[in-house]
Design an enzyme around this catalytic site. Structure first.
Site, mmCIF file in Angstrom:
data_model
loop_
_atom_site.group_PDB
_atom_site.id
_atom_site.type_symbol
_atom_site.label_atom_id
_atom_site.label_comp_id
_atom_site.label_asym_id
_atom_site.label_seq_id
_atom_site.Cartn_x
_atom_site.Cartn_y
_atom_site.Cartn_z
ATOM 1 N N THR A 17 1.133 -9.368 4.609
ATOM 2 C CA THR A 17 1.206 -10.807 4.882
ATOM 3 C C THR A 17 0.121 -11.603 4.157
ATOM 4 O OG1 THR A 17 -0.066 -10.496 6.919
ATOM 5 C CG2 THR A 17 2.333 -10.503 7.115
ATOM 6 N N GLY A 18 -0.803 -10.915 3.477
ATOM 7 C CA GLY A 18 -1.784 -11.614 2.644
ATOM 8 C C GLY A 18 -1.164 -12.024 1.330
ATOM 9 N N LYS A 43 0.735 -8.877 13.859
ATOM 10 C CA LYS A 43 1.924 -9.573 13.346
ATOM 11 C C LYS A 43 3.170 -8.702 13.431
ATOM 12 C CE LYS A 43 -0.552 -12.826 10.408
ATOM 13 N NZ LYS A 43 -0.615 -13.505 9.094
ATOM 14 N N ILE A 98 -5.157 -0.183 -3.881
ATOM 15 C CA ILE A 98 -5.432 -1.048 -5.020
ATOM 16 C C ILE A 98 -6.797 -1.728 -4.894
ATOM 17 C CG2 ILE A 98 -4.538 -2.987 -6.388
ATOM 18 C CD1 ILE A 98 -2.702 -0.509 -6.246
ATOM 19 N N THR A 99 -7.283 -1.867 -3.692
ATOM 20 C CA THR A 99 -8.498 -2.638 -3.405
ATOM 21 C C THR A 99 -9.690 -2.232 -4.266
ATOM 22 O OG1 THR A 99 -7.750 -2.799 -1.106
ATOM 23 C CG2 THR A 99 -10.050 -3.379 -1.562
ATOM 24 N N GLU A 100 -10.370 -3.234 -4.802
ATOM 25 C CA GLU A 100 -11.586 -3.032 -5.592
ATOM 26 C C GLU A 100 -12.802 -3.410 -4.752
ATOM 27 O OE1 GLU A 100 -13.555 -4.611 -9.813
ATOM 28 O OE2 GLU A 100 -11.582 -5.319 -9.167
ATOM 29 N N TYR A 161 -1.500 0.262 -19.676
ATOM 30 C CA TYR A 161 -0.470 -0.609 -20.237
ATOM 31 C C TYR A 161 -0.396 -0.466 -21.753
ATOM 32 C CZ TYR A 161 -1.712 -2.725 -15.724
ATOM 33 O OH TYR A 161 -2.025 -2.933 -14.404
ATOM 34 N N GLU A 211 -12.974 7.870 -19.613
ATOM 35 C CA GLU A 211 -14.030 6.958 -20.027
ATOM 36 C C GLU A 211 -15.376 7.660 -19.865
ATOM 37 O OE1 GLU A 211 -13.485 3.618 -17.445
ATOM 38 O OE2 GLU A 211 -14.402 4.590 -15.727
ATOM 39 N N HIS A 249 -15.956 -0.135 -15.138
ATOM 40 C CA HIS A 249 -15.815 0.510 -13.845
ATOM 41 C C HIS A 249 -17.157 0.991 -13.296
ATOM 42 C CE1 HIS A 249 -11.444 1.443 -15.101
ATOM 43 N NE2 HIS A 249 -11.468 0.385 -14.326
#
Length: 295
Positions: A17-18, A43, A98-100, A161, A211, A249
């Site tokens: 919902t964010g 929710k 996914i959070t950084e 990508y 890397e 990173h």
């Protein structure tokens, strides 16, 4: 065949919902992924994504009612580690975070729990994964990829990508693309994915993008030498980084002699990896290597 996710994967989105969760959950659903629910505490009972997806209060409730086996996490850094542990506690087999910016100490606690768990974590601080024409779990742009027989493992979202673009320019598609993240503490490592791609009878070659900093690429190279028969094409980002300075990173900092780009490239080459000096060479090198292998 693909690794980790396919059309049959049942995906829930924690933080649906964010704004970020809602947008990317919609992208995953529109791509064709089987997004069966979302999780936002308090929710439960609501609907998200134009009433297409039910929202639950917690992961256990979502799993029990939907049979979900994949969780995609878009939860702010202070709460993301707890979100991972909630998904693990619910028995979700694959968690993609996914959070950084999750505190390292929080991730150390997550790593300790997952070490004795059946749950696999991809990330955090990663673009997720994509099996072309089947499922997208994360933020990778699905339209750039096409179904094929080259597996992609990368610490860098952007270079993932680029690798996909290079492969497609050579007429080569991808079996599954996995962005593992570049934080100091992550879930699934390169060696884990090399094992899966080696066992996948519809993956013919593997692209591995690492890397500077850490020893993961060295461990992967040694595993390739001893266990991987498929051709592996490798690239190391950060070749111009000065020693002791973080570049990009959080895990990309050279602190030992074997952690520089030059050292990693040398070790990878010694272990049989086809190492390229530039991302622009990835596609052509894969094509050339596959042609030589077929011949």
């Amino acid at each position: 065949m693909a690794i980790l996710v396919n059309k049959a994967s049942k995906i829930i989105v924690q933080g649906i919902t964010g704004s970020e969760g809602s947008f990317h959950a919609g992208q995953c659903l529109d791509y064709g992924g089987n997004v069966v629910g979302g999780v936002t505490p308090g929710k439960g009972g609501q609907k998200a994504l134009d009433d297409r997806v039910p929202v639950f209060n917690n992961c256990r409730e979502a799993r029990e009612q939907t049979g979900a086996n994949v969780s995609l996490i878009f939860v702010p850094p202070p709460f993301a580690a707890d979100a991972i542990l909630e998904a693990e506690d619910a028995g979700i087999e694959l968690v993609v975070c996914i959070t950084e910016g999750i505190p390292v100490n929080d991730m150390l606690k997550v790593a300790e729990r997952l070490a004795s768990s059946e749950t696999r974590l991809i990330g955090p601080n990663c673009p997720g994964l994509l099996t072309p024409d089947e499922a997208k779990v994360g933020i990778m742009p699905g339209f750039i990829a096409k179904k094929g027989r080259v597996g992609v493992i990368s610490k860098s979202g952007t270079l993932t990508y680029e690798a996909v673009h290079q492969l497609c320019a050579q007429g080569l598609g991808q079996s599954t693309c996995v962005g593992i993240g570049g934080d100091p503490v992550i879930g699934t490592k390169m060696v884990d994915l090399l094992q899966l791609f080696e066992a996948d009878d519809e993956t013919d070659a593997i692209v591995m993008i690492g890397e500077i900093g850490g020893s993961m690429e060295i461990e992967a190279a040694e595993y390739i030498r001893d266990h991987v028969k498929k051709p592996v094409i490798g690239f190391i980002a950060g070749q111009t980084a000065p020693p002791g300075r973080r570049m990009g990173h959080a895990g990309a900092i050279v602190s030992g002699a074997d952690e520089s780009a030059a050292a990693k490239k040398a070790i990878m080459a010694q272990c049989g990896v086809h190492v390229v000096d530039s991302p622009s060479e990835i596609g052509a090198t894969v094509a050339k290597t596959l042609t030589a292998t077929a011949g």
